[in-house]
Design a protein around this motif. Structure first.
Motif, PDB file in Angstrom:
ATOM      1  N   VAL A   1      29.980  17.280  83.062  1.00  0.00           N
ATOM      2  CA  VAL A   1      29.403  16.158  82.326  1.00  0.00           C
ATOM      3  C   VAL A   1      27.959  16.508  82.025  1.00  0.00           C
ATOM      4  O   VAL A   1      27.202  16.847  82.947  1.00  0.00           O
ATOM      5  CB  VAL A   1      29.431  14.858  83.158  1.00  0.00           C
ATOM      6  N   GLY A   2      27.562  16.404  80.773  1.00  0.00           N
ATOM      7  CA  GLY A   2      26.182  16.735  80.464  1.00  0.00           C
ATOM      8  C   GLY A   2      25.856  16.507  79.002  1.00  0.00           C
ATOM      9  O   GLY A   2      26.590  15.818  78.275  1.00  0.00           O
ATOM     10  N   LEU A   3      24.732  17.082  78.607  1.00  0.00           N
ATOM     11  CA  LEU A   3      24.233  16.943  77.244  1.00  0.00           C
ATOM     12  C   LEU A   3      23.710  18.290  76.754  1.00  0.00           C
ATOM     13  O   LEU A   3      23.099  19.042  77.521  1.00  0.00           O
ATOM     14  CB  LEU A   3      23.086  15.920  77.180  1.00  0.00           C
TER      15      LEU A   3
ATOM     16  N   THR B   1      18.841  23.322  74.901  1.00  0.00           N
ATOM     17  CA  THR B   1      18.638  22.896  76.279  1.00  0.00           C
ATOM     18  C   THR B   1      19.900  22.184  76.747  1.00  0.00           C
ATOM     19  O   THR B   1      20.282  21.162  76.176  1.00  0.00           O
ATOM     20  CB  THR B   1      17.418  21.956  76.393  1.00  0.00           C
TER      21      THR B   1
ATOM     22  N   TRP C   1      20.067  23.007  84.764  1.00  0.00           N
ATOM     23  CA  TRP C   1      19.367  23.113  83.491  1.00  0.00           C
ATOM     24  C   TRP C   1      19.514  24.533  82.966  1.00  0.00           C
ATOM     25  O   TRP C   1      19.406  25.485  83.724  1.00  0.00           O
ATOM     26  CB  TRP C   1      17.862  22.845  83.677  1.00  0.00           C
TER      27      TRP C   1
ATOM     28  N   GLN D   1      21.938  20.470  80.046  1.00  0.00           N
ATOM     29  CA  GLN D   1      21.788  19.940  81.392  1.00  0.00           C
ATOM     30  C   GLN D   1      23.070  19.206  81.728  1.00  0.00           C
ATOM     31  O   GLN D   1      23.786  18.735  80.842  1.00  0.00           O
ATOM     32  CB  GLN D   1      20.585  19.007  81.484  1.00  0.00           C
ATOM     33  N   GLY D   2      23.326  19.099  83.002  1.00  0.00           N
ATOM     34  CA  GLY D   2      24.540  18.409  83.409  1.00  0.00           C
ATOM     35  C   GLY D   2      24.910  18.782  84.826  1.00  0.00           C
ATOM     36  O   GLY D   2      24.099  19.331  85.569  1.00  0.00           O
ATOM     37  N   GLU D   3      26.151  18.493  85.156  1.00  0.00           N
ATOM     38  CA  GLU D   3      26.596  18.804  86.520  1.00  0.00           C
ATOM     39  C   GLU D   3      28.050  19.244  86.484  1.00  0.00           C
ATOM     40  O   GLU D   3      28.745  19.068  85.493  1.00  0.00           O
ATOM     41  CB  GLU D   3      26.455  17.579  87.428  1.00  0.00           C
TER      42      GLU D   3
ATOM     43  N   PRO E   1      27.073  15.115  73.533  1.00  0.00           N
ATOM     44  CA  PRO E   1      27.653  15.088  74.883  1.00  0.00           C
ATOM     45  C   PRO E   1      28.511  16.321  75.160  1.00  0.00           C
ATOM     46  O   PRO E   1      29.194  16.829  74.269  1.00  0.00           O
ATOM     47  CB  PRO E   1      28.505  13.809  74.889  1.00  0.00           C
ATOM     48  N   ILE E   2      28.456  16.764  76.405  1.00  0.00           N
ATOM     49  CA  ILE E   2      29.332  17.827  76.910  1.00  0.00           C
ATOM     50  C   ILE E   2      30.292  17.195  77.917  1.00  0.00           C
ATOM     51  O   ILE E   2      29.861  16.433  78.790  1.00  0.00           O
ATOM     52  CB  ILE E   2      28.523  18.938  77.613  1.00  0.00           C
ATOM     53  N   THR E   3      31.579  17.497  77.777  1.00  0.00           N
ATOM     54  CA  THR E   3      32.599  16.996  78.692  1.00  0.00           C
ATOM     55  C   THR E   3      33.559  18.137  79.012  1.00  0.00           C
ATOM     56  O   THR E   3      34.094  18.760  78.087  1.00  0.00           O
ATOM     57  CB  THR E   3      33.378  15.824  78.052  1.00  0.00           C
TER      58      THR E   3
END
Lengths: 139, 139, 139
Positions: free
Chosen positions: A35-37, A135, A2, A137-139, A104-106
């Motif tokens: 991968v996240g947002l 904000t 985060w 978050q993802g991995e 989305p984040i890629t």
């Protein structure tokens, strides 16, 4: 993972503004997310965030013209008038367009269409800088 | 747990379309999420995603009629006209309705009302297939 | 950390209502989240959630007046009329305003502007209580 950051968008004239770069440049750690947002939230009720076409500036000016036409100043049914003729329309536009966007984040980047960008809707005539809570978050 | 997938929605005529099943059928791993969120993002600026009533098709056709009335083609203030009379209204509708929806997941299913469904707002006259980024997270 | 709760908002008259306290008072575990997001989703297609000004009640009544003017009852193009004159406008307003909001959480509290609050848009004349799915995540 985060990460939350308060970003400042510089003061802008009334209208729609493409702010993708101004935002992404303040979020360097996005590179670390496979991968996240990304959630962007504007802490004001007279400005808005939305996604739209990132190429032709007349899309932004036509949107401003349209919203001014259909959310008019000086409507006879307004009672909230003491903050200026632009204030009540600004509140209505803020709710029509929304106070946040989630994207989305890629592979470390915003996964948006090639013709999409982030718009700030600045609905007041003489606003100052605008505060955004980003904000991620993802991995 | 994160999962991100690019989905394709088949080409559809202009109007509002119920696409809950078309989307959920492409997201089998939702079954594994006890508590979570599904984020759907459309990678286009002339189509939209929204939630609305899933039963009577005239809700969708009435929405199309209403948006055509209040976001008209050929408004005298449009300057962005070279992509066709349906293009600038499509951009405005996309921002009014939004480019993403976020929906709670509970026990492997979308936790929406029994009368709710996911709508694609197709705002162009002759669009192709539409790309969606579906991001699921939860535990 | 994930937490999901179904909240009930008491029945309210048609119009816009400030419901920040009614919601936050049902989410005590928000105190445990240092950085996170709150997602609120309304399980109905004739009511909406949005953020707007939390101070002057005439902002809410002016919004109701505006939406009634621009999403009229009895429009000649409506076919979905058998659930009452307020029903089809309620569906359109629900999609214009949206069925969910996502709000940053910082140090156990909503990180919204000092003039911002959560609105319930109740678009039916005689609705009952409204069900909300609140999904909190963070660390």
């Amino acid at each position: 993972m985060w990460q939350q950051t308060q970003l400042t968008l510089s003061a802008k004239p009334r209208g729609f503004h493409l702010v993708t770069d101004e935002i992404v440049n303040q979020l360097e750690s996005m590179n670390n997310i496979r991968v996240g947002l990304l959630h962007l939230f504007i802490k004001h009720s007279s400005a808005s965030l939305t996604l739209n076409e990132n190429a032709d500036p007349t899309v932004r000016s036509d949107m401003e013209a349209h919203f001014n036409h259909f959310v008019p100043e000086g409507a006879p049914y307004y009672q909230h008038t003491y903050e200026g003729a632009d204030d009540m329309p600004a509140h209505i536009k803020a709710s029509l367009l929304g106070s946040s966007v989630t994207i989305p984040i890629t592979n470390g980047q915003l996964n948006i269409g090639i013709w999409q960008g982030i718009y700030l809707g600045e609905h007041r005539n003489h606003a100052g800088a605008r505060q955004i809570i980003a904000t991620m978050q993802g991995e």
